[in-house]
Motif scaffolding. Structure first.
Motif: not given
Length: 189
Positions: A44, A46-47, A50, A54, A119-120, A122-123
């Motif tokens: 994802s 987000s992953e 993280a 970015w 959440a996954s 669109r961090p």
């Protein structure tokens, strides 16, 4: 048609929903850039953010955008930050119709908070409160979206059929030889 339809705009303005419906109506292929990057990376957004930040995701997004500029007859739903690739934007605009999907900040916030995919997919971009983040990011990006588009459509006050009709009509104006493609939209006009 030999041109693309590129949907730009902030998160939760309807790029994926509009893009899928538009592609169906026009008989074109649909590409969601965020989904495509996730598929290629096997994880994802987000992953990715993280693990590598970015800047890593933005590099992948840019590479995909450059690749898609060589494609034709596709509807492309871009990520909200793709507009930051300003050096590529003359090529993007030349590749087809660029449609800026907009919505007011309150609508965007409601959509983001009501979407279980946020959440996954669109961090947070800034780590701020969602409404403050929307205001901050839009202050930077709105002038870029405006200058980088051929058509602006407010998804906060129009229904999906109205949005599709506006875009299809603009496609017909710009590419009159597309009657074979756009004549099968199923939209009553």
């Amino acid at each position: 048609m030999s041109k693309n339809i590129i949907l730009i705009g902030y998160r939760a303005t309807g790029k994926t929903t509009v893009g899928q419906e538009l592609a169906t109506h026009l008989g074109l292929r649909f590409i969601d850039m965020d989904h495509e990057v996730e598929q290629r990376q096997g994880r994802s957004i987000s992953e990715m953010v993280a693990d590598q930040g970015w800047s890593y995701f933005r590099r992948l997004e840019r590479e995909l955008l450059e690749e898609l500029l060589g494609w034709r007859d596709v509807v492309i739903s871009t990520g909200g930050g793709v507009i930051l690739n300003q050096d590529l934007w003359p090529r993007v605009k030349a590749s087809g119709l660029v449609v800026w999907l907009t919505a007011d900040r309150k609508t965007i916030c409601q959509r983001l908070l009501g979407d279980d995919q946020t959440a996954s997919q669109r961090p947070s971009l800034t780590g701020s409160d969602p409404f403050a983040e929307i205001a901050q990011v839009l202050a930077q990006r709105e002038p870029l979206y405006r200058a980088g588009s051929h058509l602006e459509v407010d998804t906060g006050c129009l229904g999906l059929d109205e949005i599709i009709s506006l875009i299809v009509n603009r496609v017909r104006e710009l590419y009159p030889m597309t009657e074979g493609i756009t004549g099968t939209t199923g939209i009553d006009e």
